[in-house]
Design an enzyme around this catalytic site. Structure first.
Site, PDB file in Angstrom:
ATOM      1  N   GLU A  32       0.835  -1.203   0.000  1.00 60.08           N
ATOM      2  CA  GLU A  32       0.000   0.000   0.000  1.00 60.08           C
ATOM      3  C   GLU A  32       0.870   1.254   0.000  1.00 60.08           C
ATOM      4  OE1 GLU A  32      -4.060  -0.406   2.339  1.00 60.08           O
ATOM      5  OE2 GLU A  32      -2.435  -1.282   3.503  1.00 60.08           O
ATOM      6  N   ASP A  34       3.911   1.622  -1.179  1.00 61.19           N
ATOM      7  CA  ASP A  34       4.508   1.789  -2.507  1.00 61.19           C
ATOM      8  C   ASP A  34       3.497   2.343  -3.503  1.00 61.19           C
ATOM      9  OD1 ASP A  34       6.972   0.824  -1.674  1.00 61.19           O
ATOM     10  OD2 ASP A  34       6.493  -1.244  -2.175  1.00 61.19           O
ATOM     11  N   SER A  79      17.328   6.301   0.932  1.00 59.63           N
ATOM     12  CA  SER A  79      16.660   5.035   0.629  1.00 59.63           C
ATOM     13  C   SER A  79      16.757   4.783  -0.872  1.00 59.63           C
ATOM     14  CB  SER A  79      15.197   5.082   1.070  1.00 59.63           C
ATOM     15  OG  SER A  79      14.519   6.108   0.371  1.00 59.63           O
ATOM     16  N   LEU A  80      16.259   3.637  -1.324  1.00 62.64           N
ATOM     17  CA  LEU A  80      16.345   3.266  -2.734  1.00 62.64           C
ATOM     18  C   LEU A  80      14.999   3.440  -3.427  1.00 62.64           C
ATOM     19  CD1 LEU A  80      18.420  -0.038  -2.449  1.00 62.64           C
ATOM     20  CD2 LEU A  80      19.248   2.175  -3.254  1.00 62.64           C
ATOM     21  N   GLU A 108      22.370  -7.774  -5.163  1.00 63.41           N
ATOM     22  CA  GLU A 108      22.427  -8.180  -3.757  1.00 63.41           C
ATOM     23  C   GLU A 108      21.021  -8.484  -3.256  1.00 63.41           C
ATOM     24  OE1 GLU A 108      24.269  -5.010  -1.579  1.00 63.41           O
ATOM     25  OE2 GLU A 108      25.853  -4.731  -3.050  1.00 63.41           O
ATOM     26  N   LYS A 110      17.965  -8.016  -0.775  1.00 64.17           N
ATOM     27  CA  LYS A 110      17.446  -6.924   0.049  1.00 64.17           C
ATOM     28  C   LYS A 110      16.956  -7.517   1.372  1.00 64.17           C
ATOM     29  CE  LYS A 110      14.432  -2.893  -0.164  1.00 64.17           C
ATOM     30  NZ  LYS A 110      13.669  -3.130   1.073  1.00 64.17           N
ATOM     31  N   ASP A 112      15.409  -7.931   4.898  1.00 65.28           N
ATOM     32  CA  ASP A 112      14.269  -7.271   5.536  1.00 65.28           C
ATOM     33  C   ASP A 112      14.595  -7.037   7.006  1.00 65.28           C
ATOM     34  OD1 ASP A 112      11.816  -6.131   5.727  1.00 65.28           O
ATOM     35  OD2 ASP A 112      10.664  -7.982   5.660  1.00 65.28           O
ATOM     36  N   ARG A 131      18.930   4.862  10.429  1.00 65.26           N
ATOM     37  CA  ARG A 131      18.761   5.782   9.310  1.00 65.26           C
ATOM     38  C   ARG A 131      18.030   7.043   9.742  1.00 65.26           C
ATOM     39  NH1 ARG A 131      18.132   4.520   3.885  1.00 65.26           N
ATOM     40  NH2 ARG A 131      17.501   2.372   4.341  1.00 65.26           N
ATOM     41  N   GLU A 165      22.515  -3.779   7.359  1.00 66.35           N
ATOM     42  CA  GLU A 165      21.170  -4.105   7.810  1.00 66.35           C
ATOM     43  C   GLU A 165      21.230  -5.027   9.021  1.00 66.35           C
ATOM     44  OE1 GLU A 165      17.035  -3.427   6.390  1.00 66.35           O
ATOM     45  OE2 GLU A 165      18.994  -2.620   5.840  1.00 66.35           O
ATOM     46  N   TYR A 217      26.745  -3.797   3.630  1.00 66.19           N
ATOM     47  CA  TYR A 217      26.632  -3.797   2.162  1.00 66.19           C
ATOM     48  C   TYR A 217      27.023  -2.471   1.497  1.00 66.19           C
ATOM     49  CZ  TYR A 217      22.132  -1.772   3.589  1.00 66.19           C
ATOM     50  OH  TYR A 217      21.164  -1.004   4.184  1.00 66.19           O
ATOM     51  N   LYS A 282      22.881  -2.453  -8.174  1.00 59.93           N
ATOM     52  CA  LYS A 282      23.759  -1.280  -8.100  1.00 59.93           C
ATOM     53  C   LYS A 282      24.758  -1.298  -9.252  1.00 59.93           C
ATOM     54  CE  LYS A 282      23.757  -1.540  -3.000  1.00 59.93           C
ATOM     55  NZ  LYS A 282      24.579  -1.796  -1.810  1.00 59.93           N
ATOM     56  N   LYS A 306      11.266  -5.116  -5.866  1.00 62.43           N
ATOM     57  CA  LYS A 306      10.455  -5.659  -4.771  1.00 62.43           C
ATOM     58  C   LYS A 306       9.744  -6.918  -5.260  1.00 62.43           C
ATOM     59  CE  LYS A 306       9.812  -3.622  -1.302  1.00 62.43           C
ATOM     60  NZ  LYS A 306       9.099  -2.378  -0.961  1.00 62.43           N
ATOM     61  N   CYS A 400     -31.974  -9.767 -13.906  1.00 60.59           N
ATOM     62  CA  CYS A 400     -30.783  -9.910 -14.755  1.00 60.59           C
ATOM     63  C   CYS A 400     -30.277  -8.530 -15.160  1.00 60.59           C
ATOM     64  CB  CYS A 400     -31.136 -10.721 -15.998  1.00 60.59           C
ATOM     65  SG  CYS A 400     -29.800 -10.773 -17.226  1.00 60.59           S
ATOM     66  N   CYS A 403     -30.923  -8.472 -19.472  1.00 55.75           N
ATOM     67  CA  CYS A 403     -32.266  -8.509 -20.063  1.00 55.75           C
ATOM     68  C   CYS A 403     -33.345  -8.043 -19.094  1.00 55.75           C
ATOM     69  CB  CYS A 403     -32.587  -9.907 -20.580  1.00 55.75           C
ATOM     70  SG  CYS A 403     -32.830 -11.139 -19.262  1.00 55.75           S
ATOM     71  N   CYS A 418     -30.223 -16.380 -14.643  1.00 60.53           N
ATOM     72  CA  CYS A 418     -31.188 -15.740 -15.532  1.00 60.53           C
ATOM     73  C   CYS A 418     -31.819 -16.871 -16.340  1.00 60.53           C
ATOM     74  CB  CYS A 418     -30.496 -14.743 -16.458  1.00 60.53           C
ATOM     75  SG  CYS A 418     -31.594 -14.111 -17.753  1.00 60.53           S
ATOM     76  N   CYS A 423     -31.713 -14.335 -23.411  1.00 57.97           N
ATOM     77  CA  CYS A 423     -30.884 -13.260 -22.846  1.00 57.97           C
ATOM     78  C   CYS A 423     -29.629 -13.087 -23.696  1.00 57.97           C
ATOM     79  CB  CYS A 423     -30.493 -13.590 -21.410  1.00 57.97           C
ATOM     80  SG  CYS A 423     -29.420 -12.341 -20.661  1.00 57.97           S
TER      81      CYS A 423
END
Length: 664
Positions: A32, A34, A79-80, A108, A110, A112, A131, A165, A217, A282, A306, A400, A403, A418, A423
């Site tokens: 959401e 993104d 950030s990326l 590489e 990513k 989490d 960060r 990370e 990294y 990269k 992602k 319907c 029709c 129907c 129809c």
């Protein structure tokens, strides 16, 4: 409206950033976030004069919580940018090449987790910071000291800052949750939140008990160490004593190398000991990185692919109704477009009234959707806790939608139908099904063209399709239809006359008769005339054909209108004989039910299922006590575990190929 929407998006995203980065309690999903961010970027690109200082596109996200000392980042921790599919990766590569660069890339994983900056003086660890907002972070030195993979002394007495990370392994999370469950403490939801929550503890003893880990990294200032390539920087940091994910990192020379890396780890990610949510790409040359530069938020020389979300959230904006070829009325979800498993989804079937009611779906709900079987979008549930009171309850229609005749349920069924045999929607859907790829496969007769030809009364029945050549001159006069396109269509219609019997049976649209049932009938009876004469009781004796299908078959073939249409098709030269390979009964396969899980490299799943059926076996998508054998490829899913649990025989790819090769 655009300006109001932009401010609304800024509010949503800033609240989400606070919840995610500061509270470690996400208020919306990554997917959401993104989606909203991309919408905001589009609006700001169209209206640059509307951009405000607190827009999340102008910052990385998050704030410093007051209980930790603030740390200024000498070099910002950006950030990326994100990409979500192959086209966007190609676009990223093209942008770089437009700068006159022929890049090499380092791919590489990513991780989490939680981003961290580590500083050393004369090879001794001195501080660690989060960060934060990219410019100011939080001092977490006391907790990072407890991470065993963060060296307190380097192999060289140098001053250096590195970035990486902090994460928690899957095994550690599992062990922690076992202890918490035994103690009656709420379980930790996921490894990322567990790691972030651990590192923000004021008491370092808590962080120490969490067994955190850390991959390094990034070297912010490689030129200070006369390093010319990112891969060289990774090796340099590893030689200093840092944990670098060198086994997973890969240097590639072109876009194909990137895609191969992504495809490999899309399959392999479940087998890793830690969570990843994507792949970082990269440019390798530091000189080229400097040339490409940065935006306010992210470097132009790197991006993060992602992984497609398997289950995502979006808004249910409406519920509409469609009429199928049998007259079945189906409610459908109209959704705010969202990416699920790599494709954009804007609609999903809601099956029937009972399905909608059982899930308590309301128009305006935030709903969870996924791809069932990696193909069909499915609404899983409504997020009732996010309701505002403005949602509208679902109400089943009584007429319907095409029709406008009354609809009703058939005895023993959950669906509404129907009942009007005239129809238009029923006829159009039936014609579309008849010409589809898995039925008569008439290329050039797509949905729009069939609808046009139906409205023009050129095609009202199946047999009308084979009279279309009689209207050639009239068709050419239509806008958008030239000589060549009409001739190609007529040629495809002629070719379809030679289709094997199972395609014709499937194309007729007999209720409950799918591709597999059509093939069973065609192989058993060989000719359509024989099927027409078969009794309902004889149909019931066929394995996998139950009483409902048997009744549907007999009802269809007893209908005078249907028989008249079938006779017309035969007179027009439509093949009514099975043309496929004959079944070769093989004791390794005959009367056995097979389930396939994982990736079979040497044969496609479709071909494997076809060969199993030709040897007398049948295939299923679910494992049960009735399953005879589970065929296991690479990276198998939960079906493999179910087979072990039920003590069902397991064949490897080598096993099944050996049995097949002895038969063909």
């Amino acid at each position: 409206m655009d300006k109001e929407r932009m401010y609304e998006l800024i509010t949503i995203l800033n609240k989400a950033n606070y919840a995610y980065h500061v509270l470690d309690n996400p208020s919306i999903t990554d997917q959401e976030f993104d989606k909203y961010l991309r919408e905001l970027i589009t609006l700001e690109t169209l209206h640059p004069d509307w951009v405000v200082a607190d827009s999340p596109t102008r910052s990385v996200g998050g704030e410093v919580i007051e209980s930790f000392k603030k740390v200024n980042h000498t070099i910002p921790m950006l950030s990326l940018s994100n990409v979500f599919n192959e086209d966007e990766i190609i676009e990223f590569d093209s942008r770089i090449k437009k700068e006159g660069i022929t890049p090499q890339y380092v791919c590489e994983l990513k991780i989490d987790g939680l981003s961290v900056s580590l500083k050393y003086q004369q090879g001794k660890f001195v501080s660690a910071a989060t960060r934060g907002d990219g410019t100011i972070g939080e001092d977490i030195t006391h907790n990072v000291k407890t991470i065993k993979t963060v060296p307190m002394t380097l192999t060289k007495a140098i001053d250096i800052e590195v970035r990486g990370e902090i994460y928690m392994s899957k095994k550690t999370l599992l062990e922690l949750n076992k202890k918490r469950e035994a103690a009656g403490i709420p379980l930790l939801q996921n490894a990322r939140n567990a790691a972030a929550g651990s590192i923000r503890q004021l008491d370092s003893k808590v962080a120490a008990s969490r067994n955190l880990d850390c991959f390094i990294y990034h070297l912010p200032n490689p030129e200070d160490y006369k390093i010319e390539y990112h891969q060289e920087a990774l090796d340099f940091m590893e030689n200093l004593g840092f944990k670098v994910n060198s086994k997973a990192n890969r240097l590639v020379t072109d876009i194909n190398g990137i895609l191969e890396f992504i495809n490999y780890y899309t399959k392999e990610r479940a087998n890793l000991s830690y969570d990843i949510d994507g792949v970082v790409i990269k440019t390798n040359s530091i000189k080229e990185q400097k040339q490409l530069g940065f935006t306010a938020k992210s470097p132009k020389w790197a991006t993060a692919y992602k992984f497609p979300a398997l289950e995502v959230l979006t808004k249910l904006t409406d519920i509409t109704f469609t009429v199928g070829r049998t007259g079945q009325i189906t409610p459908n979800a109209v959704l705010e477009p969202v990416i699920v498993a790599g494709s954009t989804i804007a609609r999903a079937t809601l099956h029937n009234e009972d399905y909608v009611v059982s899930k308590d779906l309301k128009v305006g709900d935030i709903v969870s959707i996924r791809k069932a079987g990696d193909v069909i979008p499915e609404v899983v549930s409504a997020k009732k806790e996010r309701r505002t009171g403005a949602e509208l309850p679902f109400k089943m229609i009584t007429k319907c939608p095409i029709c406008h005749e009354l609809i009703s349920k058939k005895p023993g069924l959950v669906d509404y139908f129907c009942l009007n045999p005239f129809c238009p929607a029923r006829h159009i859907e039936g014609l579309i099904h008849f010409t589809s790829r898995h039925a008569m496969n008439i290329e050039g007769l797509g949905e729009r063209i069939i609808e046009d030809f139906f409205n023009l009364k050129f095609i009202l029945t199946f047999s009308d399709i084979y009279h279309l050549a009689e209207h050639r001159d009239s068709l050419i006069e239509l806008e958008g239809y030239g000589n060549k396109s009409i001739d190609n269509l007529l040629k495809a219609i002629e070719i379809s006359k030679n289709s094997s019997l199972e395609r014709l049976i499937f194309g007729l649209g007999i209720p409950s008769v799918g591709e597999k049932t059509a093939k069973i009938l065609a192989i058993k009876y060989q000719k359509l005339e024989t099927i027409i004469k078969t009794t309902e009781e004889e149909f019931k004796e066929i394995p996998d054909i139950g009483p409902i299908v048997a009744e549907g078959l007999k009802t269809y073939f007893a209908n005078p209108t249907n028989l008249k249409e079938l006779n017309t098709l035969m007179e027009l030269g439509i093949n009514t004989t099975y043309l496929g390979p004959k079944v070769q009964v093989n004791p390794n396969f005959n009367n056995k039910t097979f389930v396939i899980t994982g990736t079979i490299d040497s044969i496609s799943r479709t071909d494997l299922e076809a060969k199993i059926e030709l040897l007398g076996g049948k295939t299923s998508s679910t494992v049960s006590k009735n399953t005879s054998v589970v065929i296991v490829g690479s990276t198998p899913g939960s079906k493999y575990n179910k087979a072990i649990e039920l003590n069902i025989p397991i064949w490897t790819e080598t096993d099944v190929l050996t049995y097949l090769n002895s038969s063909f």
